[in-house]
Design an enzyme around this catalytic site. Structure first.
Site, PDB file in Angstrom:
ATOM      1  N   PRO A   9       1.074  -1.551  -0.076  1.00 49.58           N
ATOM      2  CA  PRO A   9      -0.131   0.031   0.180  1.00 49.58           C
ATOM      3  C   PRO A   9       0.841   1.360   0.250  1.00 49.58           C
ATOM      4  CG  PRO A   9       0.371  -1.326   1.536  1.00 49.58           C
ATOM      5  CD  PRO A   9       0.704  -1.822   1.239  1.00 49.58           C
ATOM      6  N   ASN A  10       0.173   2.186  -1.191  1.00 55.18           N
ATOM      7  CA  ASN A  10       0.797   3.401  -0.769  1.00 55.18           C
ATOM      8  C   ASN A  10       2.028   3.865  -1.262  1.00 55.18           C
ATOM      9  OD1 ASN A  10      -0.992   4.845   0.793  1.00 55.18           O
ATOM     10  ND2 ASN A  10      -0.435   3.971   2.806  1.00 55.18           N
ATOM     11  N   ARG A  17       5.286  11.202  -2.240  1.00 51.78           N
ATOM     12  CA  ARG A  17       4.796  10.716  -0.633  1.00 51.78           C
ATOM     13  C   ARG A  17       6.389  10.774  -0.164  1.00 51.78           C
ATOM     14  NH1 ARG A  17       4.178   5.003   1.563  1.00 51.78           N
ATOM     15  NH2 ARG A  17       3.975   5.813   3.752  1.00 51.78           N
ATOM     16  N   TYR A  22      11.659   8.427   1.542  1.00 50.59           N
ATOM     17  CA  TYR A  22      10.907   7.283   0.180  1.00 50.59           C
ATOM     18  C   TYR A  22      12.347   8.080  -0.524  1.00 50.59           C
ATOM     19  CZ  TYR A  22       7.997   5.911   3.860  1.00 50.59           C
ATOM     20  OH  TYR A  22       7.095   5.757   4.290  1.00 50.59           O
ATOM     21  N   ASN A  73       7.853  -5.720  -1.223  1.00 56.66           N
ATOM     22  CA  ASN A  73       7.472  -5.055  -0.147  1.00 56.66           C
ATOM     23  C   ASN A  73       6.105  -4.844   0.390  1.00 56.66           C
ATOM     24  OD1 ASN A  73       7.705  -2.587   1.302  1.00 56.66           O
ATOM     25  ND2 ASN A  73       8.987  -1.108  -0.965  1.00 56.66           N
ATOM     26  N   ALA A  76       3.192  -0.527   4.834  1.00 56.23           N
ATOM     27  CA  ALA A  76       2.537  -0.688   6.133  1.00 56.23           C
ATOM     28  C   ALA A  76       2.135  -1.855   6.238  1.00 56.23           C
ATOM     29  CB  ALA A  76       1.585  -0.005   5.901  1.00 56.23           C
ATOM     30  N   GLU A  97      12.444  -9.862   1.279  1.00 61.72           N
ATOM     31  CA  GLU A  97      11.649  -8.486   1.572  1.00 61.72           C
ATOM     32  C   GLU A  97      12.992  -7.163   1.720  1.00 61.72           C
ATOM     33  OE1 GLU A  97       9.656  -6.513   5.987  1.00 61.72           O
ATOM     34  OE2 GLU A  97      10.167  -8.679   5.799  1.00 61.72           O
ATOM     35  N   HIS A  99      12.523  -2.440   1.769  1.00 57.77           N
ATOM     36  CA  HIS A  99      12.108  -1.526   1.777  1.00 57.77           C
ATOM     37  C   HIS A  99      13.017  -0.464   1.586  1.00 57.77           C
ATOM     38  CE1 HIS A  99       9.167  -3.588   4.295  1.00 57.77           C
ATOM     39  NE2 HIS A  99       9.701  -3.760   5.143  1.00 57.77           N
ATOM     40  N   ARG A 106      13.458   3.935  12.276  1.00 59.54           N
ATOM     41  CA  ARG A 106      12.305   4.994  11.969  1.00 59.54           C
ATOM     42  C   ARG A 106      11.611   4.445  13.406  1.00 59.54           C
ATOM     43  NH1 ARG A 106       9.136   4.775   6.674  1.00 59.54           N
ATOM     44  NH2 ARG A 106       8.310   6.575   7.687  1.00 59.54           N
TER      45      ARG A 106
END
Length: 144
Positions: A9-10, A17, A22, A73, A76, A97, A99, A106
């Site tokens: 998502p996103n 964003r 990012y 990825n 969220a 995985e 990111h 974070r």
């Protein structure tokens, strides 16, 4: 070799964003760099992005028998989705995985990944290069 690339998502909002977190590359930019590397490696990619947890689970489940690995990825959903974790585990496909940001530097809630314990590995913090490193790792693992 066939690899399923999943964007959570996103990620469709990349480029606009929170570019300080990012980066400025769009998802299309990232996909283009992945396709270039895949061509160099002789890997066939299928790339899919969804903001829906169920749609991602469906794609993961449908990968069995069609793909040699998953590059994901979860965005969220990394920190919240037992469903995605269980779907990956059920496929038994090698999974990496990735990111863009370093999730471990974070907010506290972002440091927990449900996917990492069942993945081959996790690559985070290298921006778009995280995807390229992940694809190379999956390729190298599968060619053994």
């Amino acid at each position: 070799m066939k690899i399923l690339v999943l964007h959570g998502p996103n990620l469709n909002m990349l480029g606009t964003r929170e570019p300080e977190v990012y980066g400025k590359m769009t998802l299309d930019d990232i996909d283009s760099t992945l396709k270039e590397l895949a061509c160099e490696l002789g890997v066939e990619l299928t790339i899919y992005q969804s903001n829906s947890e169920g749609a991602l689970v469906d794609k993961i489940q449908s990968a069995v028998g069609s793909f040699d690995g998953i590059l994901i990825n979860p965005a969220a959903y990394t920190h919240t989705s037992v469903a995605i974790r269980d779907a990956i585990a059920a496929t038994a496909l090698p999974t990496v995985e990735v990111h863009l940001s370093n999730i471990h530097s974070r907010e506290e809630f972002r440091t927990k990944s449900f996917v990492a314990p069942i993945a081959l590995g996790q690559i985070s913090g290298f921006g778009a290069d995280s995807y390229l490193l992940g694809l190379r790792a999956l390729f190298n693992h599968n060619k053994k």
